[in-house]
Structures are given as structure tokens and as C-alpha cells.
Design an enzyme around this catalytic site. Structure first.
Site, PDB file in Angstrom:
ATOM      1  N   GLU A  15       0.857  -1.272  -0.088  1.00  0.00           N
ATOM      2  CA  GLU A  15      -0.096  -0.002   0.134  1.00  0.00           C
ATOM      3  C   GLU A  15       0.640   1.253  -0.020  1.00  0.00           C
ATOM      4  O   GLU A  15       1.821   1.441   0.684  1.00  0.00           O
ATOM      5  CB  GLU A  15      -0.937  -0.132   1.138  1.00  0.00           C
ATOM      6  N   CYS A  34      -6.447   1.412   2.725  1.00  0.00           N
ATOM      7  CA  CYS A  34      -7.461   2.460   2.907  1.00  0.00           C
ATOM      8  C   CYS A  34      -7.556   3.251   1.577  1.00  0.00           C
ATOM      9  O   CYS A  34      -8.702   3.960   1.377  1.00  0.00           O
ATOM     10  CB  CYS A  34      -7.273   3.120   3.986  1.00  0.00           C
ATOM     11  N   GLU A  72     -12.048  -3.827   3.965  1.00  0.00           N
ATOM     12  CA  GLU A  72     -12.129  -3.307   5.410  1.00  0.00           C
ATOM     13  C   GLU A  72     -13.256  -2.403   5.458  1.00  0.00           C
ATOM     14  O   GLU A  72     -13.694  -1.526   6.312  1.00  0.00           O
ATOM     15  CB  GLU A  72     -11.031  -2.491   6.005  1.00  0.00           C
TER      16      GLU A  72
END
Length: 680
Positions: free
Chosen positions: A58, A267, A399
Site C-alpha cells: 500500500e 485504505c 475493510e
């Protein structure tokens, strides 16, 4: 690369250094063994997937720009903005520079003279020079963090898009400098001709080292010069890839021998606007959408990264697929599900927008696997890769904290993919934690929808990992499989690596359920960590693995093909914590048993090993051990936790061995012949 390559080969004891003395069974001077490890080589085995241990990438902690992506120039297209970070301006990392008394002005513009609709801003220089050779005006780029790292004797490739309003053109001089502004290579001289955007290139060899370097781009004469996409790349990227990766970082990831590469997050996948890139709204922060990241780099937009900085998309989906291919890893891309997470927690139920993202996902599969006759297969071929990438797995979402909304969307994504591309495994997820209402409901919906695989993410303290090594023993063998692609204990000490290694013995023992696992985050720049712990740390010119990196590498380099039944009878279990943990696997190609033992105790553990079902056992075994102070931390200047290689003598069907306190040990024991697997 073979995933089954032995970690250490047939190396003699002399090469390995000190040889451990045999532990003579029953010797009067030896204490009685505290533990008995029974290994049943003829028992029912469980196959281990090649994806058992992988890496999750990420762009957090400056992992891409200024990190894995080898570009030296920061803010190369003048697109930095307050939307990325309140401290940013379009001139971040740039300083006006003049020599020989020249003067001029700099201005960043966004108008009809731009390079293209995605790369909107550019630098305009108004020159007031007198034409003297030593008189020039322009800008200097400071690079990332403390400056550009340049190495003596290495080649660097420069490029710039520019245009001039002067009939005879405008000379440019380009110089790489050290922290004092002195040249570290010859000055490149280019002539910008014509008032249309054109790419100009040059190469220089550094004649000295610096880790605080900069890049000076000066224009001579008078008139107007426009500049954009100012770039400096090391010629020696990982595997020599153009627009490639920083070699030391990519090589450390390759050394993990990962079974898969999950990208691009995280995210940043499912946060921000899900709208497509539109010129009037170009400053809006968007979720990571793969179509923004492919094609010529000068035509890719930048984006405001969720983690608070600008994301250039120079490292995009094509580069990720190439990286996976170069390190022998299965690509596992992640696409947004139109349900945001990571604190935003809202769902978008616009049917047209949802359908557009579903189509984008179908297009992604075509980009990865389609023939050159297809629209997106042709775009892949135009980038230099006519052969398909062989995509088999794809994750939807990351998530999400709203399981009802997520699984409503997930079902639509999966149905469309299965109808068009039935061979693709579509991975769901269970939210951001290891338990709780969201986790339970997500798993309930996953079972109702017959999801093939569910992604779990969690971070906990080391004690939790020690107490939950049997977590997956009770999972339903007929339900969805597990991909655990984000896990780590909270900290970067060797205590953390020990707890994670103990936990990984449980992951391997349950390889019929847990099909993928990866530590996260993968990378962190020492100057800007936004999340800890992290596996690989770096600055502008060096990189080093954490204690967890050493443990992860030991597991990934010694996976094996199948789990062999084993049972450890312990004498010191206290408070539900079992200080010694084990799993045994078999490498079919070499005929070796790989005995993996983690001793999290404060003192050594003496173990009697009983190898049942093997007609013969080689008298010497290769041993690799990580051990040391549980408070030890690997840093740039010191890496106290490193693998130690040795040879164990006196190995037989029954023998004793002492595993040091605070240690992770992998013992490769040669047994003749291969035994057929008894599972599917």
C-alpha cells in the site's frame, strides 16, 4: 523462481561455521527433555498453496513516490496542492535559480496551454537573460526528504516536456548537484525547439556520491519557456524496467519469495470520491481507480492520497502487474466496492455509478488477461506487454465497516465477473478487526452468498498472537477460505517477530483454510512513518529489514508443499499461553522435513524429536535460527536480528535438540523419497 527452493542448499558444515554438537539421547550429563515433538511422516497431510505467504503493498509511509518508485524528482509535474496536504503548493520542492546575473519569473499555470487534460499544471519561465553562456534562469528540485541520492559511476536518465516561443529555440542546461550545489555529473545541454509540447531526454554519469542532491534546470536567453514532467531516473532500476522500481527495495521484497502481491491497498482503495476523473473537478480526492494509473506517465493524473500526500500514479497497475511477474508472485489487485471505510463509513447507492465501477472491474480483467484484439488487452500491449498477465484472483473492497451495504455490492460485482470471467476468484472481506459485530455479520453474509474467499485484517498486541495460534483450528472446512492479507503485532521489536512467527505456525497448520497471508504495512520511509509497525524501512539511499522481515522471509523461503502431522507435548503451559510452538512441513522436491519451532520463553527449550514413518533419516540437518534479545530492533546502523546458519549432527528417528530462548528455528531434515499426499 521456484517457491520450493531450499533456503540454504547442501552447504557443508565448514561453510556454515560452528557445528552444533549432537545431543546424545540418554546421556547422563544432559537434562531430561522438557518437550516431546512427535512427527508422523506417514500420516494424513494437508497441501500448502503457493500463495501461503505473500506481500501486501500500500502507498502509505511514502512507500511509492520517494520510495519504491525510482523517480528522483519530487512534484515533477507541478500538481501538488493543498488538497494533498495543507503545506503544499504547486512549487513544493522547487526553488527559482539563476546564474551569471540572469533574472526572470516563475509561475505555475493551469490553462489551455497545458500538456494534456490530466496533467493540467505546468511551469512557465519568463526569461530576461542576455544570451551569455553562463547566464541562465530556471529552477532547482530538492528531491524527496533530505535530497536525491546519487551514486558515483551510475547512469541517470533525464527527461522533460518543454516548449519555447523563441524562433531559434531556447537552450537548457541540466545539472545534478550535491547538497552544496556543486555538480556531481556533467551538465547536459538541450535545445528546446518549437512552441509545441515535446519530450527532451539526456543521460549523465555521476562522478561522486551524494544523498542530499538536487536537480538544476536552467534556461538561457530571453522569451518564454514552458516545462512539465521533469524527471530523473536511475538507469539501474529493478530488472532494468523503464519507469521502474528502486532496486534495493524491490530486491528485498523479491527476497521474501512472495506467493502473491496484493495491491494497491489498503485504505486508499475505498476512501474518497468514487466518481471518475473529470477535468472541472480535478482537485477532488478520488478513490484509487486503476484506469487513472495506466498509459503514458505524462497522461496520468495525480491524486490526493488518503495518507496525506500527493500520489503521482507513476507507479500504476501496469507496473504492479510487471512487478508481480518479475518476482514470481500471483497478482491480487483490489478495486473499490463503493462502500467507504477507514473512518468514512458510507455507501454509494447510485446504480449508474455502481455499474460503471463494475464495468471498470471487467475492463481490468481484460487489461490483465485479454488478447491484443480486445480494447484493454491492446492498451496493455501498447505499454509493452502483449502476453496476458494471467490474473486469477481479484479482491473487491477493503475493510468495509458496513457489511450489509458491502455484501449487497459485492454480490453484484461477483455475479458480473463470474458471468464474464468464470475462472476468477473474487475475494470478499470481513471488515477491519478480528472479531465483533461487523466481523460476525460479514462472515454470516459471506456464507449466505457462498463467497469463495474472505479477507481478514487485524493488528493486535504480541500477547494476543501468542494466545490465538489455534484461531483457525475451529474454522468451518466447508465454508469460505481465508486470506489474511493484513496482520502484524503492535511493535517492531524481536518480541513482535516471535509472536508473529508463533502465530504463523498456526496459519500453516491450517493451510486448508488459510490460503493467503501477509504482514502489513510493507514499506516505510524513516522520515515519514504514518503507521507502525512496518516490515521494511528505508531512507533516500539505504534500506533495512525489521526483525519481522527476517521472520517473514524465513517462513516464506521455507514453506514446503504439505503440512505433516505433528504434536508437541509441552510441560510448561501456563495461563493459556504455550511458549513453544511448532509446525512441520515437507518439501517434496528435496524430500526434506522442515521442522519449524518458535520458543518464546525466557530460557532454552530441550525437545525430543520422534520422527515416525520414515525408513531413514540423514544424520545431519541444516538449521537456521533467529534469536536474541526480545527488545532488539533492527535499525539502519544495526541489525542484531539476522539469520544464523549451522548444522545439527546426530539426527535420527529419535534425537534431542535444544532450541535457544527467544528463538525461531527452522530445521531441514533429509528423508529419502517422496510420499504421496492424502488430501486434495
Amino acid at each position: 523462481m521456484s517457491r520450493l527452493q531450499p533456503a540454504f542448499g547442501l552447504i557443508t558444515a565448514a561453510l556454515l561455521g560452528a557445528t552444533l554438537a549432537p545431543a546424545a539421547a540418554g546421556a547422563s550429563e544432559s537434562p531430561a527433555p522438557e518437550h516431546s515433538l512427535r512427527i508422523n511422516t506417514s500420516g494424513e497431510t494437508t497441501s500448502i498453496p503457493e500463495t501461503m505467504h505473500g506481500v501486501f503493498y500500500e502507498d502509505i509511509n511514502d512507500a511509492a513516490d520517494g520510495g519504491l518508485y525510482a523517480e528522483k524528482v519530487r512534484n515533477r509535474s507541478f500538481e501538488y496542492d493543498e488538497v494533498d496536504n495543507p503545506s503544499y503548493t504547486p512549487m513544493t520542492a522547487w526553488e527559482p535559480t539563476s546564474t551569471g546575473g540572469a533574472s526572470g519569473t516563475t509561475e505555475v499555470l493551469d490553462d489551455s496551454e497545458r500538456l494534456n487534460e490530466n496533467n493540467r499544471r505546468y511551469l512557465r519561465l519568463e526569461l530576461n537573460g542576455d544570451g551569455r553562456r553562463d547566464s541562465a534562469y530556471g529552477v532547482t528540485n530538492a528531491g524527496y526528504h533530505s535530497g536525491m541520492a546519487l551514486k558515483r559511476g551510475e547512469k541517470y536518465d533525464f527527461s522533460i516536456w518543454a516548449r519555447s516561443d523563441q524562433p531559434g529555440g531556447t537552450p537548457l542546461s541540466v545539472t545534478a548537484t550535491d547538497g552544496s550545489g556543486s555538480p556531481v555529473g556533467r551538465t547536459m545541454r538541450l535545445q528546446v525547439r518549437g512552441d509545441e509540447w515535446t519530450e527532451y531526454t539526456g543521460t549523465f554519469v555521476a562522478h561522486s556520491d551524494t544523498d542530499t542532491g538536487g536537480l538544476r534546470v536552467l534556461a538561457h536567453g530571453s522569451g518564454t519557456v514552458r516545462m512539465d514532467m521533469v524527471s530523473l531516473f536511475p538507469r539501474e532500476t529493478f530488472k532494468g524496467e523503464p519507469n521502474g522500481l528502486r532496486k534495493d527495495l524491490a530486491s528485498k521484497i523479491e527476497a521474501l519469495d512472495p506467493g502473491f502481491l496484493r495491491f494497491p491497498g489498503g485504505c486508499l482503495v475505498n476512501t474518497g470520491s468514487h466518481e471518475s476523473y473529470q477535468a472541472p473537478d480535478w482537485e477532488r480526492r478520488r478513490s484509487y481507480q486503476w484506469k487513472d494509473t495506466v498509459g503514458p506517465v505524462e497522461q496520468r493524473p495525480t491524486n490526493a492520497n488518503f495518507w496525506g500526500y500527493n500520489q503521482s500514479y507513476g507507479l500504476g497497475f501496469y507496473e504492479y502487474f510487471r512487478f508481480a511477474e518479475n518476482i514470481g508472485a500471483m497478482p491480487l489487485p483490489v478495486v473499490p466496492a463503493l462502500v467507504t471505510g477507514c473512518g468514512e463509513d458510507k455507501a454509494t447507492h447510485d446504480p449508474q455509478l455502481l455499474q460503471r465501477h463494475i464495468q471498470d472491474t471487467l475492463d481490468l480483467i481484460q487489461f490483465a488477461n485479454g488478447s491484443v484484439d480486445t480494447e484493454w488487452g491492446a492498451k496493455r500491449a501498447a505499454m509493452g506487454h502483449p502476453e496476458p498477465f494471467g490474473l486469477t484472483h481479484l479482491a473487491v473492497g477493503n475493510e468495509e465497516n458496513l457489511p450489509e451495504d458491502f455484501y449487497e455490492h459485492f454480490e453484484k460485482f461477483r455475479d458480473a465477473i463470474e458471468q464474464r470471467y468464470p475462472g476468477i476468484t473474487v475475494v470478499a472481506n470481513s471488515g477491519p478487526d478480528d472479531s465483533g459485530a461487523t466481523f460476525d455479520r460479514a462472515w454470516e453474509l459471506a456464507r449466505e452468498q457462498n463467497a469463495e474467499m474472505v479477507d481478514e485484517h487485524y493488528y493486535n498486541n504480541p500477547q494476543w498472537f501468542l494466545e490465538n495460534t489455534e484461531r483457525y483450528d475451529s474454522y468451518d472446512r466447508s465454508g469460505p477460505k481465508v486470506s489474511l492479507t493484513e496482520f502484524a503485532s503492535e511493535g517492531n521489536r524481536f518480541e513482535n517477530a516471535l509472536a508473529e512467527a508463533a502465530y504463523m505456525t498456526g496459519l500453516e497448520r491450517n493451510a486448508d483454510v488459510v490460503r493467503m497471508s501477509s504482514y502489513a504495512p510493507l514499506l516505510a520511509h524513516e522520515d515519514s512513518p504514518q503507521w507502525t509497525p512496518d516490515m521494511i524501512w528505508f531512507d533516500n539511499d539505504e534500506s533495512w529489514g525489521s526483525t519481522s522481515y527476517e521472520a517473514q522471509k524465513l517462513f516464506a523461503n521455507n514453506v514446503g508443499d504439505e503440512v505433516v502431522p505433528s504434536e508437541l507435548a509441552r510441560s510448561d503451559e501456563k495461563n493459556g499461553v504455550k511458549p513453544v510452538y511448532q509446525v512441520v512441513t515437507r518439501d517434496d522436491r528435496t524430500g526434506e522435513l522442515i521442522v519449524k519451532v518458535v520458543n518464546a520463553r525466557d530460557d532454552a527449550a530441550r525437545v525430543r524429536l520422534n520422527i515416525e514413518g520414515a525408513d531413514e533419516v540423514a544424520p545431519a540437518a541444516e538449521l537456521t535460527t533467529l534469536h536474541g534479545d526480545p527488545d532488539a530492533v533492527n535499525t539502519k546502523g544495526s541489525q542484531p536480528i539476522r539469520p544464523e546458519h549451522s548444522t545439527v549432527q546426530g539426527v535420527s528417528q529419535q534425537f534431542e535438540h535444544t532450541f535457544p530462548a527467544h528463538s525461531i528455528s527452522f530445521m531441514r531434515i533429509k528423508t529419502p523419497g517422496d510420499r504421496p499426499r492424502t488430501d486434495s
